[in-house]
Design a protein around this motif. Structure first.
Motif, PDB file in Angstrom:
ATOM      1  N   MET A 921     -37.338 -34.435  -0.729  1.00  0.00           N
ATOM      2  CA  MET A 921     -36.658 -33.895  -1.914  1.00  0.00           C
ATOM      3  C   MET A 921     -37.595 -33.888  -3.121  1.00  0.00           C
ATOM      4  SD  MET A 921     -32.686 -35.175  -1.876  1.00  0.00           S
ATOM      5  CE  MET A 921     -32.833 -36.805  -1.229  1.00  0.00           C
ATOM      6  N   ALA A 922     -38.342 -34.979  -3.290  1.00  0.00           N
ATOM      7  CA  ALA A 922     -39.290 -35.047  -4.407  1.00  0.00           C
ATOM      8  C   ALA A 922     -40.352 -33.967  -4.279  1.00  0.00           C
ATOM      9  CB  ALA A 922     -39.942 -36.425  -4.457  1.00  0.00           C
ATOM     10  N   GLN A 923     -40.828 -33.766  -3.049  1.00  0.00           N
ATOM     11  CA  GLN A 923     -41.848 -32.744  -2.824  1.00  0.00           C
ATOM     12  C   GLN A 923     -41.296 -31.353  -3.119  1.00  0.00           C
ATOM     13  OE1 GLN A 923     -45.037 -33.738  -2.114  1.00  0.00           O
ATOM     14  NE2 GLN A 923     -45.468 -31.608  -2.672  1.00  0.00           N
ATOM     15  N   THR A 924     -40.005 -31.155  -2.800  1.00  0.00           N
ATOM     16  CA  THR A 924     -39.379 -29.860  -3.083  1.00  0.00           C
ATOM     17  C   THR A 924     -39.375 -29.588  -4.587  1.00  0.00           C
ATOM     18  OG1 THR A 924     -37.948 -30.083  -1.141  1.00  0.00           O
ATOM     19  CG2 THR A 924     -37.248 -28.521  -2.842  1.00  0.00           C
ATOM     20  N   ILE A 925     -39.044 -30.625  -5.364  1.00  0.00           N
ATOM     21  CA  ILE A 925     -39.038 -30.465  -6.830  1.00  0.00           C
ATOM     22  C   ILE A 925     -40.436 -30.078  -7.323  1.00  0.00           C
ATOM     23  CG2 ILE A 925     -38.657 -31.641  -9.030  1.00  0.00           C
ATOM     24  CD1 ILE A 925     -36.113 -31.248  -7.513  1.00  0.00           C
ATOM     25  N   LEU A 926     -41.446 -30.792  -6.840  1.00  0.00           N
ATOM     26  CA  LEU A 926     -42.818 -30.536  -7.304  1.00  0.00           C
ATOM     27  C   LEU A 926     -43.304 -29.166  -6.841  1.00  0.00           C
ATOM     28  CD1 LEU A 926     -44.347 -34.083  -6.702  1.00  0.00           C
ATOM     29  CD2 LEU A 926     -43.623 -33.078  -8.865  1.00  0.00           C
ATOM     30  N   ASN A 927     -42.932 -28.750  -5.616  1.00  0.00           N
ATOM     31  CA  ASN A 927     -43.342 -27.440  -5.125  1.00  0.00           C
ATOM     32  C   ASN A 927     -42.739 -26.324  -5.964  1.00  0.00           C
ATOM     33  OD1 ASN A 927     -44.888 -28.572  -3.103  1.00  0.00           O
ATOM     34  ND2 ASN A 927     -43.288 -28.425  -1.542  1.00  0.00           N
ATOM     35  N   MET A 928     -41.454 -26.475  -6.296  1.00  0.00           N
ATOM     36  CA  MET A 928     -40.797 -25.459  -7.122  1.00  0.00           C
ATOM     37  C   MET A 928     -41.390 -25.438  -8.536  1.00  0.00           C
ATOM     38  SD  MET A 928     -38.706 -23.690  -5.455  1.00  0.00           S
ATOM     39  CE  MET A 928     -38.116 -23.720  -3.760  1.00  0.00           C
ATOM     40  N   THR A 929     -41.760 -26.609  -9.029  1.00  0.00           N
ATOM     41  CA  THR A 929     -42.410 -26.677 -10.343  1.00  0.00           C
ATOM     42  C   THR A 929     -43.741 -25.937 -10.311  1.00  0.00           C
ATOM     43  OG1 THR A 929     -41.381 -28.822 -10.778  1.00  0.00           O
ATOM     44  CG2 THR A 929     -43.297 -28.254 -12.096  1.00  0.00           C
ATOM     45  N   GLY A 934     -46.936 -23.357 -12.410  1.00  0.00           N
ATOM     46  CA  GLY A 934     -48.343 -23.470 -12.059  1.00  0.00           C
ATOM     47  C   GLY A 934     -48.714 -24.889 -11.652  1.00  0.00           C
ATOM     48  N   ALA A 935     -49.891 -25.049 -11.066  1.00  0.00           N
ATOM     49  CA  ALA A 935     -50.324 -26.347 -10.526  1.00  0.00           C
ATOM     50  C   ALA A 935     -50.532 -27.378 -11.624  1.00  0.00           C
ATOM     51  CB  ALA A 935     -51.619 -26.167  -9.732  1.00  0.00           C
ATOM     52  N   GLY A 936     -50.947 -26.970 -12.818  1.00  0.00           N
ATOM     53  CA  GLY A 936     -51.242 -27.913 -13.885  1.00  0.00           C
ATOM     54  C   GLY A 936     -50.014 -28.703 -14.329  1.00  0.00           C
ATOM     55  N   ASP A 937     -48.832 -28.118 -14.188  1.00  0.00           N
ATOM     56  CA  ASP A 937     -47.629 -28.790 -14.673  1.00  0.00           C
ATOM     57  C   ASP A 937     -47.091 -29.814 -13.676  1.00  0.00           C
ATOM     58  OD1 ASP A 937     -45.606 -28.692 -16.928  1.00  0.00           O
ATOM     59  OD2 ASP A 937     -44.284 -28.444 -15.203  1.00  0.00           O
ATOM     60  N   ASP A 961     -56.658 -41.615 -11.182  1.00  0.00           N
ATOM     61  CA  ASP A 961     -57.122 -40.811 -10.039  1.00  0.00           C
ATOM     62  C   ASP A 961     -57.905 -39.605 -10.557  1.00  0.00           C
ATOM     63  OD1 ASP A 961     -57.537 -39.407  -7.737  1.00  0.00           O
ATOM     64  OD2 ASP A 961     -55.459 -39.484  -7.053  1.00  0.00           O
ATOM     65  N   PRO A 962     -59.198 -39.485 -10.201  1.00  0.00           N
ATOM     66  CA  PRO A 962     -59.992 -38.343 -10.702  1.00  0.00           C
ATOM     67  C   PRO A 962     -59.485 -37.000 -10.202  1.00  0.00           C
ATOM     68  CG  PRO A 962     -61.222 -39.636  -9.079  1.00  0.00           C
ATOM     69  CD  PRO A 962     -59.998 -40.407  -9.375  1.00  0.00           C
ATOM     70  N   ALA A 963     -58.742 -37.024  -9.101  1.00  0.00           N
ATOM     71  CA  ALA A 963     -58.218 -35.756  -8.570  1.00  0.00           C
ATOM     72  C   ALA A 963     -57.048 -35.237  -9.403  1.00  0.00           C
ATOM     73  CB  ALA A 963     -57.766 -35.953  -7.120  1.00  0.00           C
ATOM     74  N   VAL A 964     -56.449 -36.138 -10.194  1.00  0.00           N
ATOM     75  CA  VAL A 964     -55.310 -35.740 -11.028  1.00  0.00           C
ATOM     76  C   VAL A 964     -55.846 -35.239 -12.362  1.00  0.00           C
ATOM     77  CG1 VAL A 964     -53.225 -36.526 -12.200  1.00  0.00           C
ATOM     78  CG2 VAL A 964     -53.776 -37.400  -9.928  1.00  0.00           C
ATOM     79  N   ARG A 965     -55.641 -33.974 -12.611  1.00  0.00           N
ATOM     80  CA  ARG A 965     -56.155 -33.372 -13.842  1.00  0.00           C
ATOM     81  C   ARG A 965     -54.994 -32.808 -14.660  1.00  0.00           C
ATOM     82  NH1 ARG A 965     -61.442 -29.973 -11.620  1.00  0.00           N
ATOM     83  NH2 ARG A 965     -62.550 -31.784 -10.745  1.00  0.00           N
ATOM     84  N   PHE A 966     -55.015 -33.096 -15.931  1.00  0.00           N
ATOM     85  CA  PHE A 966     -53.980 -32.593 -16.841  1.00  0.00           C
ATOM     86  C   PHE A 966     -54.577 -32.494 -18.230  1.00  0.00           C
ATOM     87  CE2 PHE A 966     -53.677 -37.184 -16.764  1.00  0.00           C
ATOM     88  CZ  PHE A 966     -53.605 -37.530 -18.101  1.00  0.00           C
ATOM     89  N   HIS A 967     -53.973 -31.682 -19.038  1.00  0.00           N
ATOM     90  CA  HIS A 967     -54.432 -31.517 -20.421  1.00  0.00           C
ATOM     91  C   HIS A 967     -53.762 -32.577 -21.286  1.00  0.00           C
ATOM     92  CE1 HIS A 967     -55.587 -29.655 -24.201  1.00  0.00           C
ATOM     93  NE2 HIS A 967     -56.364 -28.800 -23.506  1.00  0.00           N
ATOM     94  N   SER A 968     -54.552 -33.285 -22.090  1.00  0.00           N
ATOM     95  CA  SER A 968     -54.005 -34.390 -22.890  1.00  0.00           C
ATOM     96  C   SER A 968     -52.955 -33.909 -23.881  1.00  0.00           C
ATOM     97  CB  SER A 968     -55.136 -35.108 -23.630  1.00  0.00           C
ATOM     98  OG  SER A 968     -55.820 -34.192 -24.494  1.00  0.00           O
TER      99      SER A 968
END
Length: 1073
Positions: A921-929, A934-937, A961-968
Motif C-alpha cells: 500500500m505504501a509503495q502504491t502511494i509513492l508510485n502514484m506520487t 515526478g520522481a523528485g517529490d 542516504d546519498p541515493a536520496v536526492r531532494f531540493h532543500s
C-alpha cells in the motif's frame, strides 16, 4: 447449630457435595407460580408499569417550591436574569380537606416524584413525616412509602443520614402500626441501599411473631452481600436450609457480591460453577453481579469481558444493571473503565440526548458521594442535543451543575464540568447555570469565583448578576457588605448601572449623612457620575430636596437630567423648597450629560401635573425665583406651558402666568436635542456607532426605527457579526419591519451560520413565498446544504442543490471552493463513502467546483474514518489516475507507516519487510506520487511522513542516504506547512535528523519552531527549545536569539544570560528600542 454454620461455610467456600444435592432438590421445587410471585411482588428492582389513579393528581407542593426557588432564572441566550425584588408571599388557598385526606395528598406528591423523577425531596419527606407524627395516623401504604423513601430515592442524603431518617419513620409509625412482613422487607431494602450490616438472629428476633419468608432471607443475603459479611451470610443460608426455602438465582447473585467484597474473588467462579451444576440459568443480574465483583477488585479487563460474554449470550444490560456497575466502580475510585461500561446501555438510551429520570438520579447520587466526574461521564455517553430556536440551551446537564453547587463541590471542579459541557456543545451556558445556582443557594464566594472564571474565558458579566449578592451581603453585613460588593464589582470591571445603585444599593445604606455616603461610594471605585443621579432621585423622592441640592453642588459629575424631572417635581411639591429646587435646576443645566432646555422641560412636566389645574401658586413661585436668578427657557417650552394652561383660572392669574413666563423666555435658546435631530446625517452615511446612537435616540422618542434596523442588519450580516445581527433580527421581527428579499436572504444566511436549521428552513420558505423569483447566491446554497448534512439530513441536502441549481447559471470558481470542501468534508464525516461520492459528482456536474486535492480529499477520508486503509488506497489510486491529483497523500501515508509500526519505530524496523500488505500500500502511494508529481517529490513525501510519525532513525538514515536526492527549498516548504499546522514534533524531528547536512539549513527549521511558540506566547516552550539546541550543540542564528529574547521581554520573563551574550550590538539596540 454448629453443624448448620459449617454447612453454610461449605456452601460459600467449597462446592459441598451434600449441599449440591440439597440445592438440586430445592431448585426442582421452584415452580413457575413461585417465580411469578417472587418477580411480581418482592423483587427489589421492580418496574411499575402504571401509576395508580390516586397518584396521578398534580401536587402543589412541588410547584410552590419551584416558584420560590426562582429568584434568578436564565434565558436560552445565557443571560442570567434576577428578579427585581422580593415577591409577595403566596397565601395558601382555603381547603376543605380533612387531615387524613391532606396527608394522602402529600403522600401522593412524593409518589409522583418517585414515578416521574426517581427521587424524593427531603423537604416533602419531612413534611409528610411531621404530619404523620401530628396525627398519629398513617395507612399501611403510607408507612411503607415513608420507609422506602430512605433508600437511594433521597439521592442528596448520605447513607448515615438516611438510616437516621428510617429510624425516625419506624419510631413514628410504631404506635399506630401493626408491623407486618412487608414492613420488615421494606426495611431490609433500606439496609441494602445504605450498605448497612445486620445480625441475622437479632433481626429475626426483632420481627417477633412475624415469620420471615424466602424473600426476607433473599433481602437479608443481599444486605449482607453488599457489606461482604460472610459469617452472617452463612448463618442466613443455614436458616434458609432449615426452613426449606429454595436457593434461587437471587441467592447466588448475593453470594457473588459477598465473596467479592469479602476479598475472596476466586470463590466467585465456584459460585458460578455451582449455579451451572444445579442448572440455574445465568440472567443479566448474574452477569451484573459478577461484573461488579471484578469491578470491586479493579479487574477491568475481566469486568469488560464479563459484559461482552453476557451480550454474546443474547442478554441485554438494562440501565439499572449498568448503573449498578458504574456505582461500584465509582465507590472504589476506578473511573477509567466507566466510559466503556456505559456503552452497554440500551440503544434507545444511547441514541436519545435527554437523560432518563433514573440515570439523572444516579448522577445526583454520585455527585453527593463526591464523584462528580463520574456523573459527567453519564451525560457524556449520550448524544449531543440539538437546540431549536425556542429551546432553552441551558437545560441539558443543568441538574448536574446545580447538584455540584448544592453538594459544595470546589469551584475548580464545577468550572471543569461546566467548561466540558460548553466545549462539547451539550450546554453552551453551563458556567452561567453554575453561577445562577450559586446565587440561588446563597453561596456568594462560589458565585464570585465563577464570575471570575466567566470573565477569564470572555463571557460577559452584567451588573444584575450581582443583585442577589448585594441583597445577601446587605442582610449579612449591612452597609459594609454593600460597599465590599461594589468594590468587588469595580475590581471585576463591572460598573454598577443606574438600576443596580437605585434598587439594590441605596435602599440598604444609611442616608444620615448623604455627603459621607457619597464619599463611601467614591472609595469603592465608583465615579460620582454613576452615583449622582440615583442618589439624587432617592433623596428627591423622599422630599430631601436640600440634601439632593448639596450633593449635586459638591460632587463633580454628570447627571441624567431626564430621570430627575419627575423626582424633582415630587420633592418640590412635598416641601415647597423653592431655593433648593432652583439650585438643582441650575446644576442640572450645567451638569446634564445632554445639553437641552432642562428648566423648560421641567416646567412642562410641572404643567402636566393635576395640581396646576386647581392651584398655580407653587408654579408661579418657582418661575418668579427663576426670574430672579436670570434663568431662561426656550420659546418652545413657553408655548407648551401656555397651551397646557386651562380656562379654570381667573384672568388675573392667567395674565400673571403669561408675564412670568415671558420674563424668563429667551428666543435665542433652542433645545439642543431638536437642533441635533434636524442635522442628523442620513442612515446610509452613518457608521455602526452612529447607527446605534441614532437607533437609541429614535427608541427613546418612540419614533419609527425600521430604516435604521434594516441598515444595521445589513451591516452586521455583511461583517459577519452574527450575535449583533441576531439581536437586530429579533428587533425587526418584534417591530414588524418590512423586509426586502435581500434582507430575508441575509436573515436566512444568519440562521445558517448560527446552525439554526429549523429557523433557516422557515426563513427560506418565507423568502420563496414572498419573492419566488429571487435567487440565492451559491455560497448560501452550499452553506445551507452543509448545515443539513451536519444535522443528518443528507438527502435533503441533495434535493436542495438539485432544486437551486436548476434556477441559476452556476459560476463556481475558486471563491466557493472552500465552501464546497466544507460540504464534502461534512458528508464524509456524517455519511458514507457513497454519499460523499454522490455529493462530489453533484457539485462537479453542476460546475460548483473542479477536482483538486482539497476537494477530492473527503473521498479518501470517508474510508479513513473507518480505518479502511485498503479501500482508502484504492480510492487514492483511482483519483490519481482519473484526475491526476494526490488527495490526502501525506495523511494516508502516515496512517500506513503507523500501522506498519503499530505505534513504535522498533516494531516498524522489525516488521517493515515482513508486512507485505502494508508495504504494498505504501509503495502504491509513492508510485502514484511519482506518476503525478515526478520522481523528485517521492523522496520528500516519504521524508515528511517519517518526520510526522516520529520514525527518527529511519528518517536520519533516509536523509544521509546519498541515493536520496531532494531540493532543500522543497523540504522547507513542507516544514512551513508543519509550522502552519503547529506540528512541532514533526519540525523537531526534521531539525534533529537533518543536523550536519551540508545542503540543508536547520536554522530555518528552528526559526519556524520558535515562530509557533511566539504565536502562542509560550515563553516556557521557547526556552525549552533553546535548551534542546544547547544539548545538541547547535548555534542559533541572530534572528533566533533576537526573537526569543523579544518573546521573553514581552512576557515579563528574565532573559537568560547565555542568550543575551549571543546578541550582537545591532540586535541589542533593536531589543532595547
Amino acid at each position: 447449630m454448629c453443624q448448620c454454620q459449617n454447612f453454610g461455610y461449605k456452601l460459600i467456600l467449597k462446592n459441598s457435595k451434600y449441599f449440591i444435592k440439597m440445592l438440586a432438590r430445592q431448585c426442582l421445587n421452584i415452580t413457575s407460580s413461585t417465580r411469578a410471585l417472587l418477580f411480581k411482588k418482592f423483587l427489589i428492582k421492580q418496574r411499575v408499569s402504571a401509576i395508580p389513579a390516586l397518584c396521578q393528581c398534580n401536587v402543589q407542593i412541588r410547584s410552590i417550591r419551584t416558584r420560590s426557588a426562582q429568584n434568578a432564572t436564565k434565558s436560552a441566550s445565557g443571560e442570567i436574569h434576577v428578579s427585581s425584588g422580593p415577591t409577595k408571599t403566596l397565601q395558601p388557598k382555603p381547603t376543605n380537606l380533612s387531615p387524613e385526606e391532606l396527608l394522602e395528598k402529600m403522600a401522593t406528591g412524593i409518589l409522583t416524584d418517585i414515578y416521574q423523577k426517581n427521587r424524593v425531596y427531603k423537604n416533602d419527606f419531612t413534611r409528610v413525616l411531621a404530619k404523620v407524627k401530628e396525627l398519629n395516623y398513617s395507612t399501611k401504604k403510607q408507612g411503607l412509602l415513608l420507609i422506602s423513601c430512605c433508600t437511594e430515592l433521597l439521592v442528596d442524603e448520605a447513607p448515615a443520614s438516611r438510616m437516621a431518617l428510617v429510624e425516625q419513620v419506624w419510631n413514628t409509625i410504631k404506635p399506630h402500626t401493626e408491623f407486618e412482613l412487608d414492613h420488615y422487607n421494606e426495611l431490609l431494602k433500606v439496609y441494602i441501599a445504605n450498605n448497612r450490616s445486620l445480625t441475622v438472629s437479632t433481626f429475626i428476633q426483632q420481627m417477633g411473631a412475624v415469620k420471615p419468608n424466602a424473600t426476607t432471607f433473599e433481602l437479608i443475603l443481599r444486605a449482607l452481600g453488599e457489606v461482604g459479611d460472610i459469617n452472617q451470610a452463612t448463618e442466613a443460608l443455614s436458616n434458609m436450609k432449615a426452613l426449606g426455602f429454595p436457593a434461587t438465582e437471587s441467592v447466588f447473585n448475593s453470594l457473588i457480591i459477598c465473596q467479592a467484597k469479602s476479598g475472596n474473588l476466586n470463590n466467585v467462579q465456584e459460585v458460578l460453577a455451582m449455579m451451572k451444576t444445579l442448572k440455574v440459568p445465568y440472567s443479566i443480574d448474574t452477569y451484573t453481579a459478577s461484573a461488579r465483583a471484578y469491578a470491586w477488585h479493579k479487574k477491568n479487563d475481566q469486568l469488560l469481558e464479563e459484559m461482552k460474554k453476557a451480550v454474546r449470550n443474547g442478554l441485554q444490560f438494562g440501565e439499572r444493571n449498568v448503573m449498578e456497575i458504574v456505582k461500584t466502580l465509582a465507590m472504589i475510585g476506578e473511573y477509567k473503565p466507566i466510559p466503556k461500561v456505559l456503552k452497554y446501555l440500551p440503544e434507545e438510551i444511547l441514541t436519545t440526548p435527554s437523560i432518563s429520570p433514573y440515570m439523572q438520579s444516579v448522577a445526583t447520587l454520585l455527585v453527593f458521594q463526591n464523584h462528580p466526574m463520574v456523573a459527567l461521564e453519564i451525560y457524556k455517553c449520550l448524544p449531543l442535543p440539538s437546540f431549536g430556536p425556542k429551546d432553552d440551551q441551558g437545560l441539558h446537564g443543568r441538574s448536574l451543575i446545580r447538584d455540584c453547587v448544592k453538594a459544595s463541590m470546589p469551584s475548580s471542579v464545577i468550572a471543569l464540568i461546566a467548561q466540558d459541557m460548553m466545549s462539547s456543545g451539550r450546554n453552551p451556558i453551563a458556567l452561567q447555570n453554575a453561577s445562577e445556582a450559586a446565587l440561588q443557594q446563597g453561596k456568594v464566594p462560589l458565585a464570585l469565583d465563577l464570575f471570575t472564571r466567566m470573565k477569564q474565558i470572555g463571557l460577559p458579566l452584567r451588573p444584575h448578576y450581582f443583585w442577589p449578592i448585594l441583597l445577601h451581603t446587605s442582610r449579612t453585613y449591612g452597609e459594609k457588605g454593600i460597599m465590599n460588593t461594589l468594590t468587588t464589582m469595580v475590581t471585576m470591571d463591572v460598573r454598577p448601572d443606574y438600576e443596580t445603585i437605585l434598587n439594590y444599593t441605596l435602599p440598604y445604606v444609611s442616608f444620615t449623612s448623604p455627603q459621607n455616603l457619597m464619599k463611601k461610594f467614591l472609595e469603592t471605585g465608583l465615579t460620582a457620575t454613576a452615583v449622582l443621579t440615583p442618589m439624587m432621585e432617592m433623596l428627591l423622592n423622599t422630599g430631601q430636596v436640600r440634601a439632593a441640592s448639596e450633593i449635586c453642588e459638591l460632587f463633580p459629575g454628570k447627571v441624567d437630567a431626564e430621570k430627575l424631572l419627575n423626582p424633582l417635581l415630587r420633592g418640590y411639591l412635598t416641601n415647597s423648597d423653592v431655593k433648593s429646587t432652583v439650585h438643582i435646576l441650575e446644576d442640572m443645566t450645567s451638569k446634564a450629560s445632554e445639553q437641552k432646555d432642562w428648566v423648560g422641560r421641567f416646567l412642562c412636566t410641572f404643567m402636566r401635573h393635576s395640581k396646576v389645574k386647581v392651584d398655580l401658586s407653587d408654579f408661579l413661585n418657582l418661575v418668579k425665583a427663576l426670574s430672579s436668578k436670570n434663568i431662561k427657557i426656550s420659546t418652545a417650552a413657553t408655548d407648551y406651558c401656555m397651551t397646557m394652561l386651562g380656562d379654570s383660572h381667573p384672568q388675573q392669574t392667567v395674565d400673571m402666568f403669561r408675564d412670568y413666563l415671558v420674563a424668563i423666555t429667551d428666543e435665542r435658546l433652542v433645545d439642543e436635542g431638536d437642533v441635533f435631530a434636524q442635522h442628523l446625517p442620513h442612515p446610509k452615511e452613518m457608521n455602526e456607532q452612529s447607527l446605534r446612537a441614532h437607533l437609541n435616540e429614535l427608541e427613546a422618542k418612540n419614533m419609527n426605527t425600521r430604516g435604521v434596523l434594516r441598515k444595521l442588519l445589513q451591516r452586521y450580516c455583511r461583517e459577519g457579526n452574527l450575535q449583533a445581527a441576531r439581536e437586530i433580527a429579533d428587533k425587526c421581527q418584534k417591530e414588524g419591519v418590512f423586509l426586502s428579499a435581500g434582507m430575508k436572504a441575509a436573515i436566512f444566511d444568519l440562521h445558517v451560520k448560527l446552525g439554526e436549521l429549523d429557523l433557516a428552513e422557515v426563513a427560506l420558505a418565507d423568502l420563496n413565498k414572498s419573492s419566488p423569483n429571487f435567487t440565492l447566491d451559491e455560497f448560501k446554497v452550499i452553506d445551507f446544504a452543509t448545515l443539513m448534512v451536519y444535522r443528518k439530513k443528507i438527502k435533503h441536502a441533495f434535493d436542495l442543490i438539485n432544486e437551486q441549481s436548476k434556477k441559476r447559471r452556476v459560476i463556481g470558481g475558486r471563491n466557493i471552493a472552500l465552501n464546497c470542501w466544507r460540504l464534502l468534508d461534512a458528508t464524509a464525516a456524517q455519511g458514507t463513502y457513497k454519499d460523499t461520492l454522490q455529493m462530489f459528482e453533484l457539485l462537479h456536474n453542476y460546475r460548483y467546483c473542479k477536482p483538486a486535492n482539497s476537494i477530492l480529499g473527503p473521498l479518501v477520508r470517508a474510508h479513513l474514518k473507518n480505518d479502511n486503509l485498503q479501500e482508502a488506497v484504492q480510492e487514492f489510486s483511482r483519483l490519481a489516475l482519473k484526475y491526476n491529483k494526490t488527495p490526502l497523500k501525506h495523511e494516508l501515508l502516515c496512517k500506513i507507516l503507523q500501522a506498519m509500526g503499530e505505534g513504535s519505530e522498533e516494531n516498524f524496523l522489525v516488521s517493515e519487510k515482513a508486512n507485505g500488505k502494508l508495504n504494498k500500500m505504501a509503495q502504491t502511494i509513492l508510485n502514484m506520487t511519482k506518476k503525478v508529481h515526478g520522481a523528485g517529490d517521492v523522496q520528500l513525501t516519504l521524508i515528511a511522513a517519517l518526520a510526522d510519525v516520529g520514525y527518527k532513525r529511519t528518517l536520519r538514515k533516509t536523509l544521509l542516504d546519498p541515493a536520496v536526492r531532494f531540493h532543500s527549498d522543497a523540504l522547507l516548504r513542507y516544514c512551513e506547512r508543519f509550522a502552519d499546522d503547529k506540528r512541532l514534533a514533526a519540525l523537531e524531528n526534521i531539525a534533529e535528523c537533518a543536523k550536519d547536512l551540508r545542503h540543508f539549513d536547520v536554522d530555518e527549521v528552528y526559526n519556524m519552531i520558535l515562530d509557533v511558540y511566539q504565536r502562542d506566547d509560550d515563553c516556557q516552550g521557547a526556552l525549552s527549545l533553546w535548551t534542546k539546541m544547547q544539548e545538541a550543540d547547535i548555534t542559533p542564528s541572530q534572528k533566533f536569539v533576537l526573537n526569543i529574547c523579544s518573546l521573553c521581554k514581552a512576557n515579563n520573563k528574565e532573559i537568560p544570560s547565555e542568550l543575551s551574550v549571543l546578541l550582537d550590538k545591532q540586535s541589542k539596540q533593536k531589543l532595547t528600542s
